[in-house]
Design a protein around this motif. Structure first.
Motif: not given
Length: 135
Positions: A92, A96, A98, A110
């Motif tokens: 993302d 981070e 996804v 997530y």
């Protein structure tokens, strides 16, 4: 991922999610194999993790095949079925992970899908102690 690599992770409950088995049955898919296709030219298939411990200590192996014809054929085969059985892992805007599955109604996660809180804790533990580079 930041350099343009496409990454997919097998969905453990793909057969259930696709309706290929009755909803009341549990037939998880497990797979230890890793596969990579490089530049539609070379293919790696094996159980070897790409980390120092696996390379130096474990007795896992892998096969490197340089064959543009095989790499291209394998890639075409994957493109037609991969989204049914695997999450695409992307980053993302904050860097981070996804996990997105588009084999049915799109699902987005997530945190690693199917992992328990304990498994998440164990995955973060090496980072806390600075051991990530040793694994």
């Amino acid at each position: 991922l930041e350099t343009g690599v496409e990454l997919y992770e097998l969905r453990e409950d793909a057969l259930n999610a696709l309706g290929d088995i009755p909803a009341d049955q549990d037939l998880p898919i497990t797979l230890h194999t890793k596969m990579a296709i490089f530049d539609q030219d070379r293919v790696f298939v094996g159980s070897l993790n790409l980390d120092p411990r696996s390379v130096k200590t474990n007795s896992e192996i892998g096969l490197f095949i340089q064959s543009p014809a095989y790499a291209t054929a394998l890639l075409k085969r994957l493109e037609t079925s991969l989204t049914n059985y695997a999450y695409q892992v992307t980053l993302d805007d904050n860097g981070e992970f996804v996990w997105t599955w588009s084999g049915g109604p799109e699902e987005v996660a997530y945190k690693e899908p199917g992992a328990t809180g304990w498994q998440h804790f164990l995955a973060v533990l090496p980072q806390v102690f600075g051991l990530e580079g040793l694994l």
